[in-house]
Design a protein around this motif. Structure first.
Motif, mmCIF file in Angstrom:
data_model
loop_
_atom_site.group_PDB
_atom_site.id
_atom_site.type_symbol
_atom_site.label_atom_id
_atom_site.label_comp_id
_atom_site.label_asym_id
_atom_site.label_seq_id
_atom_site.Cartn_x
_atom_site.Cartn_y
_atom_site.Cartn_z
ATOM 1 N N SER A 1 10.992 -37.488 18.039
ATOM 2 C CA SER A 1 11.781 -38.487 17.304
ATOM 3 C C SER A 1 12.910 -39.053 18.157
ATOM 4 O O SER A 1 13.304 -40.205 17.984
ATOM 5 C CB SER A 1 12.347 -37.871 16.030
ATOM 6 O OG SER A 1 11.282 -37.545 15.173
ATOM 7 N N GLY A 2 13.434 -38.238 19.072
ATOM 8 C CA GLY A 2 14.498 -38.725 19.961
ATOM 9 C C GLY A 2 13.999 -39.883 20.804
ATOM 10 O O GLY A 2 14.627 -40.950 20.885
ATOM 11 N N ARG A 3 12.820 -39.704 21.390
ATOM 12 C CA ARG A 3 12.260 -40.788 22.221
ATOM 13 C C ARG A 3 11.814 -41.962 21.349
ATOM 14 O O ARG A 3 11.886 -43.113 21.759
ATOM 15 C CB ARG A 3 11.110 -40.257 23.068
ATOM 16 C CG ARG A 3 11.607 -39.297 24.145
ATOM 17 C CD ARG A 3 10.609 -39.090 25.237
ATOM 18 N NE ARG A 3 9.338 -38.611 24.722
ATOM 19 C CZ ARG A 3 8.198 -38.650 25.417
ATOM 20 N NH1 ARG A 3 8.186 -39.159 26.629
ATOM 21 N NH2 ARG A 3 7.088 -38.182 24.907
ATOM 22 N N ALA A 4 11.371 -41.648 20.103
ATOM 23 C CA ALA A 4 10.987 -42.738 19.197
ATOM 24 C C ALA A 4 12.192 -43.635 18.912
ATOM 25 O O ALA A 4 12.087 -44.864 18.884
ATOM 26 C CB ALA A 4 10.446 -42.153 17.895
ATOM 27 N N LYS A 5 13.335 -43.010 18.728
ATOM 28 C CA LYS A 5 14.545 -43.779 18.433
ATOM 29 C C LYS A 5 14.957 -44.623 19.655
ATOM 30 O O LYS A 5 15.394 -45.764 19.510
ATOM 31 C CB LYS A 5 15.673 -42.817 18.048
ATOM 32 C CG LYS A 5 16.698 -43.421 17.113
ATOM 33 C CD LYS A 5 17.611 -42.349 16.550
ATOM 34 C CE LYS A 5 18.771 -42.988 15.810
ATOM 35 N NZ LYS A 5 19.710 -42.007 15.283
ATOM 36 N N ALA A 6 14.798 -44.022 20.836
ATOM 37 C CA ALA A 6 15.128 -44.762 22.062
ATOM 38 C C ALA A 6 14.198 -45.978 22.212
ATOM 39 O O ALA A 6 14.640 -47.067 22.586
ATOM 40 C CB ALA A 6 15.001 -43.845 23.271
ATOM 41 N N GLY B 1 12.317 -42.406 28.349
ATOM 42 C CA GLY B 1 13.210 -41.685 27.433
ATOM 43 C C GLY B 1 13.658 -40.338 27.966
ATOM 44 O O GLY B 1 13.900 -39.405 27.187
ATOM 45 N N ASP B 2 13.803 -40.247 29.288
ATOM 46 C CA ASP B 2 14.164 -38.978 29.928
ATOM 47 C C ASP B 2 15.412 -38.297 29.342
ATOM 48 O O ASP B 2 15.454 -37.071 29.249
ATOM 49 C CB ASP B 2 14.328 -39.201 31.444
ATOM 50 C CG ASP B 2 14.200 -37.907 32.225
ATOM 51 O OD1 ASP B 2 13.792 -36.898 31.618
ATOM 52 O OD2 ASP B 2 14.501 -37.896 33.425
ATOM 53 N N PRO B 3 16.451 -39.062 28.943
ATOM 54 C CA PRO B 3 17.624 -38.367 28.390
ATOM 55 C C PRO B 3 17.318 -37.600 27.105
ATOM 56 O O PRO B 3 18.095 -36.760 26.671
ATOM 57 C CB PRO B 3 18.604 -39.505 28.094
ATOM 58 C CG PRO B 3 18.154 -40.644 28.912
ATOM 59 C CD PRO B 3 16.668 -40.510 29.037
ATOM 60 N N PHE B 4 16.180 -37.913 26.470
ATOM 61 C CA PHE B 4 15.869 -37.287 25.171
ATOM 62 C C PHE B 4 14.769 -36.235 25.273
ATOM 63 O O PHE B 4 14.770 -35.257 24.526
ATOM 64 C CB PHE B 4 15.463 -38.353 24.151
ATOM 65 C CG PHE B 4 16.522 -39.394 23.989
ATOM 66 C CD1 PHE B 4 17.591 -39.168 23.142
ATOM 67 C CD2 PHE B 4 16.484 -40.560 24.708
ATOM 68 C CE1 PHE B 4 18.608 -40.091 23.021
ATOM 69 C CE2 PHE B 4 17.486 -41.496 24.598
ATOM 70 C CZ PHE B 4 18.553 -41.275 23.759
ATOM 71 N N GLY B 5 13.809 -36.478 26.130
ATOM 72 C CA GLY B 5 12.698 -35.534 26.211
ATOM 73 C C GLY B 5 11.953 -35.701 27.521
ATOM 74 O O GLY B 5 12.234 -36.611 28.299
ATOM 75 N N ASP C 1 12.610 -29.702 19.407
ATOM 76 C CA ASP C 1 11.665 -30.577 20.100
ATOM 77 C C ASP C 1 11.479 -31.895 19.366
ATOM 78 O O ASP C 1 11.241 -32.940 19.987
ATOM 79 C CB ASP C 1 10.294 -29.888 20.244
ATOM 80 C CG ASP C 1 10.288 -28.898 21.393
ATOM 81 O OD1 ASP C 1 11.379 -28.615 21.912
ATOM 82 O OD2 ASP C 1 9.206 -28.422 21.760
ATOM 83 N N ALA C 2 11.570 -31.846 18.041
ATOM 84 C CA ALA C 2 11.436 -33.084 17.264
ATOM 85 C C ALA C 2 12.622 -34.001 17.553
ATOM 86 O O ALA C 2 12.453 -35.210 17.755
ATOM 87 C CB ALA C 2 11.367 -32.764 15.781
ATOM 88 N N LEU C 3 13.817 -33.419 17.606
ATOM 89 C CA LEU C 3 15.017 -34.211 17.886
ATOM 90 C C LEU C 3 14.946 -34.824 19.284
ATOM 91 O O LEU C 3 15.460 -35.914 19.518
ATOM 92 C CB LEU C 3 16.269 -33.334 17.780
ATOM 93 C CG LEU C 3 16.642 -32.843 16.382
ATOM 94 C CD1 LEU C 3 17.613 -31.678 16.454
ATOM 95 C CD2 LEU C 3 17.253 -33.972 15.553
ATOM 96 N N ASN C 4 14.327 -34.098 20.203
ATOM 97 C CA ASN C 4 14.280 -34.569 21.593
ATOM 98 C C ASN C 4 13.020 -35.383 21.905
ATOM 99 O O ASN C 4 13.057 -36.602 21.939
ATOM 100 C CB ASN C 4 14.326 -33.368 22.555
ATOM 101 C CG ASN C 4 15.650 -32.664 22.502
ATOM 102 O OD1 ASN C 4 16.678 -33.315 22.393
ATOM 103 N ND2 ASN C 4 15.645 -31.361 22.566
ATOM 104 N N HIS C 5 11.939 -34.650 22.121
ATOM 105 C CA HIS C 5 10.741 -35.276 22.697
ATOM 106 C C HIS C 5 10.080 -36.306 21.784
ATOM 107 O O HIS C 5 9.567 -37.313 22.253
ATOM 108 C CB HIS C 5 9.705 -34.205 23.034
ATOM 109 C CG HIS C 5 10.266 -33.082 23.829
ATOM 110 N ND1 HIS C 5 10.877 -33.270 25.037
ATOM 111 C CD2 HIS C 5 10.336 -31.751 23.579
ATOM 112 C CE1 HIS C 5 11.287 -32.102 25.508
ATOM 113 N NE2 HIS C 5 10.974 -31.170 24.632
#
Lengths: 448, 286
Positions: free
Chosen positions: A133-138, A156-160, A127-131
């Motif tokens: 930190s993933g969206r944070a990176k996006a 950031g739908d592709p990530f979370g 969940d950290a990688l996706n919702h």
């Protein structure tokens, strides 16, 4: 470099928080003031960055603007108040009992491990990688991110899940904006901050109720020993944010700081959906009951108190909530299962609560303590209300896990234990307070 | 004739390719035959300086000829596994084997020291470590029940000694909970020690990390997409390349991507390969 920039980021948040607290009256112990300021700064920065990003401003520019505003605002207040905006120096005393010593060792171990883990271990959990930190990176790189409903990159739908709130992604994006790329520290340090906020709040609140420093340390040590607590402090998830903001909201209501309570409720809502769906109604019930049961206030004061609380959580979260409604974004993750009791789910819930390594010992002990101290709880007005609110939170969880699509997350043990983790510190406070508070028919504090 | 049966069974076992969770796993190391499962429940593997966390399979066949399998991870040194945890480990076991060669594993009765070793054994880091906690067993009982019993016993003793049932419960709660938490803390540090020995790299990400580093330089300013990878690897890949133009695989624009990350390249043109991961060009076939 990351540590220096993160420290700067934290200071910027604390400064704006100190400024806000100065206006709201900061006659609390210094350490607690810093904790409250950090939580407030975290919220204000997330809102600030979110709104600016919606208007097309990059994360870097918004962070620099926020830092300038924060430092400028604090400096003005510092000069105007002749230094009174600063928190008082925390009182330091050597531990006086073996229980305090053991508690300090346990707390220190948990904090050292958390800090070490964040420093060394890479981002690992899903969940950290996706919702988060993933969206944070996006957001940070602005390449796979959009505020436009029809875009595949919407929120950031592709990530979370776009349904998840944005406080954490925006804070993490700001934390990494001065680095070339996010790293394990910039992506997870907020977990450690929320862990610290939880421990300090639980310490001061228990101390306030029991008048015992030892009890404060014991409560904080038990919280830091809860299974999953330290993992969540390092995992990069949102559980500890919810936990910290919930605890702060409840603390603020307990102390009749309804404006602060509203702001911390906003932090909860802007951290994760449980904040709005589960916890806001519980905190609102607590506020309402406290106001209604207070005989020293008239109807007008009660109404004004309720208004204060509601306005202060609605105003900060309104842009996000309106945006969601406007764009038809749900307040929970879409699920095919409708509402309705799932056969056998109540048994499963209690099995998870009372017979799983992550929960068992703690919750059985809580039940035993609540039964053993029932008479005290009934006789003590404050404890009675706190226990009622705690049980309301538990009832909400029972409903969510037994009668909605969230059943599946109980069945596969994906979220049940970490959801219960969010309310565990609050129950630690209740238990230690019930055990150490002498029977007295204490009156409620007057409303500010 | 007595000695022929086991040899025959071993041969049968060796030539069988046992199906383990849909995968064909060759079992070549026979650990034992004709085992009384009730008396023999400890699988001991004397690893010495072994690379930890490598999956291996333990397979056994019951009297009816039905085969069962369970997957475990290697450890740095001696590994003890309590087979009684598996419901199917019962009755007379015809044959048991592991998918690791050149290791003299044994199946034997449990000893007192095994209980301590089982209790102190580390629970490795998994993607589920953040969702639930593994169970620590002490003399075949969950450790949490010991701590709960300790809570009640301490409460009673302290209450009798001090006459204050509330403060006694407070101290008993604190002590039992801290003891339970200490076992978890011990495991947390063991995980960090494991990570330290691996230079703080997580095994399952090692190949993917190297692959993504190479893929990043090739993708450059172009767009990429991916075919679903397994579990947390999928999230890790998306996260690592989140700063590059990404066309989600579930969207219609996925076909606009120049490159595809996959573990199944087929006949497509491979641009980068490391371990099981491929970056393929979306523009043509090989």
């Amino acid at each position: 470099m990351t540590i220096l920039l993160t420290a700067f980021h934290i200071i910027v948040d604390v400064l704006i928080g100190l400024g806000i607290l100065y206006f709201l009256g900061n006659n609390k112990p210094g350490m607690l003031i810093v904790t409250l300021s950090l939580a407030l700064g975290f919220l204000v920065e997330g809102l600030f960055a979110g709104i600016l990003n919606y208007l097309g401003v990059s994360v870097l520019i918004s962070f620099i603007s926020f830092a300038v505003v924060s430092i400028g605002f604090f400096s003005c207040l510092f000069l105007r108040s002749k230094g009174q905006v600063l928190p008082s120096r925390p009182e330091m005393r050597m531990p006086t009992s073996w229980i305090e010593w053991i508690s300090i060792v346990v707390i220190a171990e948990a904090l050292i491990w958390t800090a070490f883990n964040i420093y060394k271990m890479p981002l690992y959990f899903d969940d950290a990688l996706n919702h988060w930190s993933g969206r944070a990176k996006a957001i940070l790189f602005d390449v796979n991110w959009s505020w436009v409903k029809d875009s595949v990159y919407f929120l950031g739908d592709p990530f979370g899940h776009p349904e998840y709130p944005l406080l954490i992604p925006f804070w993490r994006a700001a934390n990494a904006c001065m680095l070339s790329s996010p790293n394990n520290i910039s992506d997870r340090v907020d977990g450690l901050l929320m862990f610290l906020i939880t421990l300090i709040t639980i310490y001061y609140w228990t101390l306030q109720i029991t008048k015992s420093r030892e009890a404060g340390f014991v409560a904080a040590a038990i919280v830091s020993s809860l299974p999953l607590q330290t993992w969540h402090a390092t995992a990069g998830y949102a559980e500890l944010h919810i936990q910290a903001f919930l605890l702060l909201s409840m603390w603020a209501v307990f102390n009749n700081r309804l404006v602060l309570a509203g702001l911390f409720t906003a932090g909860m809502i802007y951290s994760k959906n449980e904040g709005l769906i589960i916890y806001m109604p519980c905190v609102l019930s607590y506020v309402t009951l406290r106001l209604l049961l207070n005989r020293e206030t008239d109807f007008h004061q009660k109404f004004r108190g309720l208004l204060k609380y509601n306005v202060t959580w609605i105003v900060p979260t309104a842009p996000w909530l309106v945006f969601k409604v406007w764009n038809n974004v749900g307040f929970t993750i879409p699920s095919e299962a409708g509402l309705g009791y799932m056969e056998g789910s109540i048994q499963m819930f209690f099995k998870m609560l009372l017979d799983a390594p992550a929960s068992n010992l703690f919750w059985i002990a809580v039940i035993v303590i609540l039964i053993a101290t029932l008479r005290r709880i009934i006789d003590h007005k404050e404890l009675r209300l706190l226990v009622f609110t705690g049980l309301l939170m538990m009832a909400m969880f029972i409903f969510i896990f037994t009668s909605t699509g969230a059943y599946v997350f109980m069945e596969n043990q994906m979220t049940i234990h970490r959801s219960l983790l969010q309310i565990a510190p609050f129950f630690v406070l209740i238990c230690i307070s019930a055990l150490l508070t002498f029977r007295e028919n204490r009156q409620l504090n007057p409303i500010n | 004739m007595k000695f022929i049966r086991p040899i025959f069974l071993k041969l049968l076992f060796l030539i069988c390719c046992l199906s383990v969770e849909g995968q064909q796993v060759q079992i070549t190391n026979i650990v034992g035959a004709n085992i009384n499962a009730d008396q023999n429940r400890i699988l001991e593997i004397p690893f010495v300086n072994q690379v930890p966390n490598i999956p291996f399979v333990f397979v056994w066949q019951d009297e009816s000829g039905q085969q069962f399998a369970s997957q475990f991870l290697t450890t740095k040194d001696r590994l003890i596994i309590d087979l009684s945890k598996h419901d199917q480990w019962k009755g007379n076991i015809r044959m048991a084997g592991i998918s690791l060669n050149n290791i003299n594993a044994t199946i034997r009765p449990i000893r007192t020291m095994d209980h301590f070793q089982i209790f102190l054994m580390n629970h490795p880091l998994t993607p589920g470590s953040v969702n639930f906690t593994g169970q620590y067993d002490f003399f075949q009982w969950p450790f949490r029940w010991f701590c709960l019993a300790l809570l009640f016993v301490l409460w009673m003793i302290l209450a009798v000694l001090s006459g204050d049932i509330f403060r006694s419960l407070y101290i008993a709660f604190f002590i039992s909970f801290i003891i339970y938490g200490s076992r978890g803390a011990f495991n947390r540090w063991a995980i960090m020690t494991d990570l330290h020995s691996n230079d703080y790299n997580i095994d399952i990400f090692t190949d993917l990390d190297q692959f993504l580093r190479q893929a990043r330089s090739v993708i450059g300013d172009q767009c990429w997409t991916k075919e679903q990878l397994s579990g947390v690897l999928n999230s890790y890949c998306t996260y690592t390349l989140a700063d590059l133009c990404y066309k989600p695989q579930w969207s219609e624009i996925a076909r606009e991507a120049m490159f595809i990350v996959t573990t199944n390249p087929g006949e497509r043109k491979i641009v980068v390969n490391h371990g099981p991961y491929y970056l393929i060009s979306n523009s043509g076939m090989e």
